[in-house]
Scaffold this active site. Structure first.
Site, mmCIF file in Angstrom:
data_model
loop_
_atom_site.group_PDB
_atom_site.id
_atom_site.type_symbol
_atom_site.label_atom_id
_atom_site.label_comp_id
_atom_site.label_asym_id
_atom_site.label_seq_id
_atom_site.Cartn_x
_atom_site.Cartn_y
_atom_site.Cartn_z
ATOM 1 N N HIS A 154 1.570 -2.610 5.412
ATOM 2 C CA HIS A 154 1.544 -2.646 4.190
ATOM 3 C C HIS A 154 2.605 -2.313 2.925
ATOM 4 O O HIS A 154 2.430 -2.225 2.307
ATOM 5 C CB HIS A 154 0.000 -1.779 3.696
ATOM 6 N N HIS A 158 -6.181 -10.049 7.721
ATOM 7 C CA HIS A 158 -4.831 -9.125 7.658
ATOM 8 C C HIS A 158 -3.531 -10.244 8.713
ATOM 9 O O HIS A 158 -3.149 -11.130 9.290
ATOM 10 C CB HIS A 158 -4.555 -8.046 9.132
ATOM 11 N N GLU A 206 -8.010 -8.412 13.160
ATOM 12 C CA GLU A 206 -8.915 -8.749 11.319
ATOM 13 C C GLU A 206 -8.680 -10.065 10.705
ATOM 14 O O GLU A 206 -6.904 -10.571 10.585
ATOM 15 C CB GLU A 206 -7.854 -7.586 10.483
ATOM 16 N N ARG A 220 0.611 -1.512 -0.149
ATOM 17 C CA ARG A 220 0.047 -0.102 -0.256
ATOM 18 C C ARG A 220 1.025 0.892 -0.265
ATOM 19 O O ARG A 220 1.740 1.468 1.221
ATOM 20 C CB ARG A 220 -1.044 -0.286 1.089
ATOM 21 N N ASP A 224 -3.431 -8.280 3.036
ATOM 22 C CA ASP A 224 -4.997 -8.852 3.533
ATOM 23 C C ASP A 224 -5.244 -9.921 2.556
ATOM 24 O O ASP A 224 -5.530 -9.755 1.101
ATOM 25 C CB ASP A 224 -5.978 -7.897 3.397
#
Length: 239
Positions: free
Chosen positions: A151, A221, A218, A106, A158
């Protein structure tokens, strides 16, 4: 003697404080301007069968719009991470299952866009779907959105599970959709059905076998441990 003890104690405290300070320092942002220069590998070059549903490249995400930095629905990871994930996919495929990937590397600019979104009280278009029980400030306080993201270091992914035993891969029920912010998304949350709990455990075990650790809030994740380069973040676009 007392003086020497005090001096040693002060030195130990200073060293501990310095180590803590270093650990808290943000990673440097690499000057790389493209994926190749950053050492990022597109996952389908090492795992062609893996399914991608890169949510931030479109509007089907908690912000309700494509996220800056995502110019294509692609999954980039540092090479050791991509290779480890390819092994997870191969392990699962051998048993009739597979992976669906929602996000990989990311860009830093995307993380900054998330922070701008969370501080904008007017944008609530996806609240009923993805954070119905929380207000935006709680998303920061409870750790669902952060100022810095693993990320961006190219070591976090994910994902969810697919059942491919009949030939047509079907998304398995994990209890919530990806990026549902709330207790129900916690990996070990109570109240799941037996099937949902089993699916989460299947993913957890498959990822752990290849060195990935889960973020307990999460279920989707995972980060490869140890990270290949925890001190470096990247801001090259996903394209």
């Amino acid at each position: 003697m007392t003086s020497r003890i005090c001096t040693s104690l002060a030195l130990a405290i200073a060293l501990t404080a310095a180590a803590t300070s270093r650990a808290a320092e943000p990673p440097r942002v690499s000057p790389a301007t493209d994926a190749a220069a950053a050492g990022l590998v597109e996952i389908r070059t090492v795992s062609p069968q893996i399914q991608l549903d890169i949510r931030y490249a479109g509007a089907n995400n908690f912000t309700g719009a494509p996220v800056p930095g995502y110019q294509a629905p692609a999954c980039y990871l540092l090479a050791p991470v991509a290779q480890a994930l390819a092994k997870v996919e191969a392990d699962l495929r051998s048993a009739g299952y597979g992976l669906r990937v929602y996000d990989c590397y990311r860009p830093v600019r995307a993380v900054q866009a998330f922070m701008a979104w969370v501080h904008d009280p007017r944008e609530q278009s996806r609240k009923a779907v993805q954070y119905p029980d929380l207000d935006k400030p709680q998303l920061l306080a409870d750790g669902y959105i952060a100022e810095r993201s693993g990320h961006s270091r190219g070591a976090t992914v994910d994902l969810g599970l697919l059942d491919c035993r009949t030939g047509a891969c079907v998304v398995m029920d994990m209890g919530t959709d990806f990026d549902f912010f709330g207790v129900r998304a916690h990996t070990e949350t109570p109240g799941l059905t037996r099937a949902q709990r089993g699916n989460r455990q299947q993913l957890l075990q498959a990822m752990a076998r290849r060195g990935f650790a889960n973020y307990p809030q999460e279920w989707w994740h995972y980060t490869l441990r140890p990270e290949p380069d925890p001190g470096t973040a990247y801001d090259v676009p996903v394209q």
